[in-house]
Design an enzyme around this catalytic site. Structure first.
Site, mmCIF file in Angstrom:
data_model
loop_
_atom_site.group_PDB
_atom_site.id
_atom_site.type_symbol
_atom_site.label_atom_id
_atom_site.label_comp_id
_atom_site.label_asym_id
_atom_site.label_seq_id
_atom_site.Cartn_x
_atom_site.Cartn_y
_atom_site.Cartn_z
ATOM 1 N N SER A 91 13.617 1.604 -3.023
ATOM 2 C CA SER A 91 13.022 1.132 -4.271
ATOM 3 C C SER A 91 14.111 0.970 -5.317
ATOM 4 C CB SER A 91 11.992 2.138 -4.788
ATOM 5 O OG SER A 91 12.650 3.280 -5.340
ATOM 6 N N ASP A 92 13.866 0.120 -6.289
ATOM 7 C CA ASP A 92 14.704 0.163 -7.484
ATOM 8 C C ASP A 92 14.477 1.518 -8.134
ATOM 9 O OD1 ASP A 92 16.428 -0.546 -9.517
ATOM 10 O OD2 ASP A 92 15.504 -2.496 -9.860
#
Length: 710
Positions: A296-297
């Site tokens: 994920s970011d």
């Protein structure tokens, strides 16, 4: 009636596929050929014969080794591998499991967008928006081989890590207001996809058994606004999704075999990207054959609950992300709440095991669990870091990134012998601006320093800017004239105009940087900021022999300047050697061959709504019907070229049989130079809105005077 989303319909791609097939077997054009050939493949990724790095056999063996390790882990040990216990350096650390011989690992070794982001020694290259202006995929390969060499050297020296959260940013330059345009390799999916594949190859290496580093394709997907990136839902129609937004990612996976993909902060059509099973599993893994892990970011999994309010609890958010196909959380949320999610039967231990197996597979492929003597990249010497060879690549990359935008009556190159006084003016002249996600190289040559050095002027004190010309050498006067953003300072302004009046030539260096647009900050206008336009006009009125160098992290609207000035050079932040490269172009030591990799607009009035993701609503050269300031693929040279003898080996085009296209390029001028051959197609008349034209192939050709090449 709103158009259906890409999840609801199958897109009719017959015309698009047939058009792409034009270059499927074209050997005379380097761009997009692999990507276009890949478009014809269904569901799975490339066969082993098409792999660019890790073989299927090595991958299967690594996955088996990873699965054995995961089977021996407790649930809590598995959970601890899915995120970071702390959000401070080393930010990406996953804990060791000593009983299994598994060392601590840094899943976030940092950024490598255009060089390692760390203190020197390090080599810094032009930002991707500048690099892509070279239209030279082999340059991308050389640059990122250099970056990965330095990554391996630092890892050997101090265990710095080999897993990076860049390159490549593949949210394209669809709108110049986006704060991260400098990170994108242009606006076109063909150019960007071809470019990104070579970036990945350079980072990950070509060994069939071991990865050199892991590159990351980000931010998946449609993450093209910054001010609201944590809360916004991009509304994307099916045709735009398939024909524009996915293509560069698809190329990275199928042709580049990238081993990390980052899910974005935003939602797309109401579903957070980090919780979207269609994006992260159905599309990425099942259709494209992605073999790596999804991260994920940073804190994007938390956003599923906290900003998108898609689920009412954090255990539900982490469970949804993992089931969607997000394996690693950049942040602390997964390790903290996955246990509760298992207890609430929202996610199974098998789901967690699958994610951790993907993570450990990559660690095995990096050679982390093998003796260094078996890993071909493990013994790269620290001597390569910031070496003369790497500095040479940085200079060549800077040169190739420069685009000559205007040159009336051969105003450039400037003749040194005719110059006694040169005025260097502008707020961007005195500093070597590297752009976002930059390291701190020991070499940093500002535009002013490069110009002064080219003219033989010694700079004893770069900060004081007091040049000492040798006898008979030109005098170089530096006056910034104004700041990048601030109000008019009458004294500074007057000093600059006075310097212009008394010079043989004026070199204005203007632009915008991270104070204007950056990660987390979009801009609302595309003009030069502060009083830069006023300063340029005043200096030109004082001395019409004025050239503008645009030293900037993004495109800018320079309409008055284009109408009046005799010469304009685009030098988007070109890395540590930018000053030398700019001077080489200005004084003729290098013939510029770069082309714009995105459309330069005249004003924001020419742009659709910032949040409009329908590419057909006037976005990019493919659908923009207005008059741009500079079109996509544009750039001048100090020599001239003739392109002719266009040949097609067939008049028929089908989904299965390609048409081979060739032409002859001749340098008809007196100087060596580079031309970029660009092949565009236009679809036949159709009830569906199609691009005005669409790039399907390109090749940069270096030619001596009088030389021609087919």
């Amino acid at each position: 009636m709103p158009r259906p989303s890409f999840r609801e319909v199958k897109v009719n791609r017959r015309e698009f596929m047939a058009a792409a097939a034009v270059v499927g077997a074209a050997t005379t054009l380097a761009g997009c050929t692999q990507q276009s050939a890949g478009l014809a493949r269904q569901t799975t990724g490339p066969s082993d014969s098409l792999r660019v790095g890790i073989s299927d056999a090595a991958y299967k063996k690594a996955r088996q080794r990873a699965a054995v390790l995961v089977d021996k882990m407790t649930l809590s040990e598995k959970i601890a591998q899915t995120g970071f216990s702390e959000l401070r350096f080393p930010v990406g650390t996953a804990p060791a499991i000593k009983r299994l011989g598994l060392p601590v690992y840094n899943y976030y070794a940092g950024e490598a967008l255009h060089g390692l982001v760390r203190s020197g020694p390090v080599t810094s290259f032009p930002v991707p928006l500048a690099l892509a202006c070279s239209w030279n995929p082999m340059l991308a390969l050389r640059v990122y081989e250099t970056v990965s060499d330095e990554a391996r050297a630092y890892n050997k020296k101090d265990n710095a890590g080999l897993s990076f959260y860049s390159p490549q940013t593949l949210n394209l330059h669809r709108d110049p207001r986006w704060g991260r345009c400098q990170e994108a390799p242009g606006e076109d999916p063909c150019l960007a996809g071809t470019w990104a594949v070579n970036v990945v190859k350079g980072m990950q290496g070509d060994n069939p058994n071991y990865l050199k580093t892991t590159a990351c394709a980000k931010h998946f997907i449609c993450n093209n606004t910054e001010n609201d990136r944590h809360t916004v839902s991009a509304s994307v129609d099916a045709r735009s999704f398939w024909e524009y937004y996915t293509r560069a990612y698809r190329a990275c996976v199928i042709n580049g075999d990238v081993f990390t993909v980052m899910s974005a902060y935003n939602s797309i059509n109401g579903i957070p990207c980090s919780a979207d099973h269609f994006l992260l599993t159905t599309l990425l893994r099942n259709r494209w054959g992605f073999r790596g892990y999804v991260t994920s970011d940073c804190d994007a999994v938390n956003n599923i609950f906290n900003t998108h309010h898609y689920v009412p609890t954090l255990p539900q958010a982490v469970a949804l992300a993992m089931q969607a196909g997000c394996d690693l959380n950049c942040g602390k949320v997964m390790p903290r709440y996955l246990g509760a999610a298992v207890g609430e039967e929202l996610v199974s231990e098998a789901d967690i095991s699958r994610a951790v197996t993907r993570l450990l597979t990559v660690r095995v492929l990096l050679g982390e669990l093998d003796p260094p003597t078996r890993v071909p990249y493990a013994n790269i010497s620290f001597n390569v870091v910031d070496s003369p060879a790497h500095r040479s690549v940085a200079l060549q990359a800077a040169r190739e990134s420069i685009v000559l935008l205007k040159n009336v009556n051969n105003f450039l190159p400037l003749q040194k012998s005719q110059l006694k006084t040169v005025a260097v003016i502008g707020p961007m002249a005195g500093q070597c601006h590297l752009g976002g996600y930059s390291g701190s190289p020991f070499v940093k040559i500002s535009p002013y320093d490069g110009i002064a050095e080219a003219l033989g002027v010694k700079i004893p004190d770069a900060a004081a800017r007091k040049p000492r010309p040798k006898s008979g050498q030109p005098v170089v006067v530096f006056k910034p004239g104004c700041s990048e953003l601030g109000p008019k300072d009458e004294t500074m302004f007057a000093e600059a105009v006075d310097a212009a009046k008394n010079a043989d030539v004026v070199i204005m260096v203007c632009g915008v940087g991270e104070k204007v647009d950056s990660e987390g900050q979009d801009r609302t206008d595309i003009k030069l900021t502060g009083v830069q336009h006023e300063l340029i006009q005043a200096c030109y009125q004082a001395n019409p022999k004025t050239v503008l160098v645009i030293s900037s992290n993004n495109t800018v609207a320079v309409n008055w300047e284009q109408e009046h000035l005799p010469a304009i050079v685009s030098a988007i932040f070109a890395g540590q050697a930018q000053g030398t490269a700019i001077a080489d172009v200005l004084f003729g030591a290098y013939n510029p061959g770069g082309k714009t990799c995105c459309t330069w607009y005249k004003s924001v009035d020419q742009l659709p709504n910032f949040h409009d993701y329908d590419i057909s609503n006037g976005r990019t050269y493919m659908y923009f019907e207005g008059q741009p300031l500079y079109p996509f693929g544009y750039g001048l040279s100090y020599t001239t070229f003739r392109i002719g003898d266009l040949q097609l080996d067939s008049k028929e085009l089908s989904e299965t049989k390609a048409v081979k296209i060739s032409c002859t390029v001749e340098n008809t001028g007196a100087l060596a130079g580079a031309e970029v051959v660009q092949l565009y197609i236009a679809a036949p008349k159709s009830p569906v809105k199609r691009p005005i034209k669409e790039l399907v192939g390109f090749q940069r050709v270096e030619l001596q005077p009088g030389e021609s090449r087919k």
